[in-house]
Design a protein around this motif. Structure first.
Motif, short mmCIF file in Angstrom:
data_model
loop_
_atom_site.label_atom_id
_atom_site.label_comp_id
_atom_site.label_asym_id
_atom_site.label_seq_id
_atom_site.Cartn_x
_atom_site.Cartn_y
_atom_site.Cartn_z
N ASN A 162 8.51 41.89 12.77
CA ASN A 162 9.40 41.34 11.76
C ASN A 162 8.92 39.99 11.21
O ASN A 162 9.69 39.27 10.60
CB ASN A 162 10.82 41.18 12.33
N HIS A 163 7.68 39.67 11.45
CA HIS A 163 7.13 38.36 11.10
C HIS A 163 7.25 38.02 9.63
O HIS A 163 7.41 36.85 9.26
CB HIS A 163 5.65 38.27 11.50
N ASP A 164 7.21 39.00 8.78
CA ASP A 164 7.17 38.72 7.35
C ASP A 164 8.55 38.54 6.73
O ASP A 164 8.67 38.35 5.53
CB ASP A 164 6.40 39.82 6.62
N LYS A 165 9.59 38.55 7.54
CA LYS A 165 10.95 38.46 7.01
C LYS A 165 11.57 37.08 7.14
O LYS A 165 12.75 36.90 6.87
CB LYS A 165 11.83 39.48 7.71
N ASN A 166 10.78 36.08 7.57
CA ASN A 166 11.38 34.76 7.80
C ASN A 166 11.05 33.73 6.71
O ASN A 166 11.43 32.58 6.84
CB ASN A 166 10.99 34.22 9.18
N ASN A 167 10.33 34.14 5.68
CA ASN A 167 9.98 33.24 4.57
C ASN A 167 9.28 31.97 5.04
O ASN A 167 9.47 30.90 4.48
CB ASN A 167 11.23 32.88 3.75
N TYR A 168 8.50 32.09 6.09
CA TYR A 168 7.75 30.97 6.65
C TYR A 168 6.35 31.46 6.97
O TYR A 168 6.17 32.57 7.47
CB TYR A 168 8.45 30.49 7.92
N CYS A 169 5.34 30.65 6.71
CA CYS A 169 3.96 31.01 7.01
C CYS A 169 3.68 30.79 8.50
O CYS A 169 3.55 29.65 8.94
CB CYS A 169 2.99 30.19 6.17
N ASP A 170 3.65 31.87 9.25
CA ASP A 170 3.34 31.80 10.67
C ASP A 170 1.83 31.92 10.85
O ASP A 170 1.24 32.95 10.50
CB ASP A 170 4.03 32.93 11.43
N TYR A 174 -1.40 38.48 5.41
CA TYR A 174 -1.15 37.04 5.30
C TYR A 174 0.32 36.72 5.46
O TYR A 174 0.95 36.12 4.61
CB TYR A 174 -1.75 36.49 3.99
N ASP A 175 0.82 37.20 6.61
CA ASP A 175 2.22 37.03 7.00
C ASP A 175 3.15 37.60 5.93
O ASP A 175 4.16 37.01 5.56
CB ASP A 175 2.54 35.56 7.27
N GLY A 176 2.77 38.78 5.44
CA GLY A 176 3.61 39.46 4.46
C GLY A 176 3.76 38.71 3.16
O GLY A 176 4.74 38.86 2.46
N GLY A 177 2.78 37.86 2.85
CA GLY A 177 2.83 37.07 1.62
C GLY A 177 3.44 35.69 1.80
O GLY A 177 3.53 34.92 0.85
N ASN A 178 3.83 35.34 3.00
CA ASN A 178 4.40 34.01 3.25
C ASN A 178 3.34 32.92 3.32
O ASN A 178 3.67 31.74 3.31
CB ASN A 178 5.22 34.01 4.55
N CYS A 179 2.07 33.31 3.44
CA CYS A 179 1.00 32.30 3.55
C CYS A 179 0.17 32.25 2.27
O CYS A 179 0.06 33.20 1.56
CB CYS A 179 0.07 32.62 4.72
#
Length: 159
Positions: free
Chosen positions: A136-144, A154-159
């Motif tokens: 679920n990493h890409d659902k937090n709107n934060y670049c992990d 790339y973190d589901g586009g967050n990075c």
């Protein structure tokens, strides 16, 4: 290395991942009485430390991936976990029962090619990389950083 010299009563988050050191034998309730997030992924821990079982009342997120563990103690059933990452160890049998709401990761363990894979393959489904912490990493709107790779988009586009 004297555990009695360590006392961090207000520490909630401890991440000592990928250090290739065994620090677990000196960490327990006396040292980390308030710890909620405990991540020791990628360190040599062949046996789950007895001192960790004393943390059952506080730890809710536990990262023990890539440690070389062969078993998990039944005492983990007493933890109020919300998350456990035990991927890429040597666990062939699960002697602990987790609440179905616990986010669980066991891919890369022998148990995923035997018993558990027949009953609940969601626990055995790999995450996009061995370092990314959650499906679920890409659902937090934060670049992990741990999910900032091509395989994790790339973190589901967050990075």
């Amino acid at each position: 290395n004297n555990p009695n010299d360590i006392h961090l009563p207000h520490l909630l988050w401890f991440h000592a991942g990928n250090n290739s050191v065994n620090i677990t034998s000196i960490l327990g309730k006396d040292q980390l009485p308030s710890i909620k997030f405990l991540y020791v992924n990628g360190n040599p821990i062949l046996k789950f430390p007895e001192t960790f079982t004393d943390l059952k009342d506080t730890v809710t997120y536990l990262g023990i991936a890539r440690c070389g563990l062969f078993t998990l103690p039944p005492a983990l059933s007493d933890f109020n976990l919300q998350y456990i990452d035990a991927r890429n160890n040597n666990i062939s049998k699960l002697d602990v029962t987790f609440n179905e709401k616990v986010e669980q990761y066991f891919s890369g363990n022998p148990l995923c090619t035997s018993t558990l894979s027949n009953t609940d393959d969601s626990k055995c489904k790999p995450v996009c990389s061995k370092y990314c912490f959650s499906k679920n990493h890409d659902k937090n709107n934060y670049c992990d950083d741990s999910c900032n790779s091509k395989t994790c988009r790339y973190d589901g586009g967050n990075c």
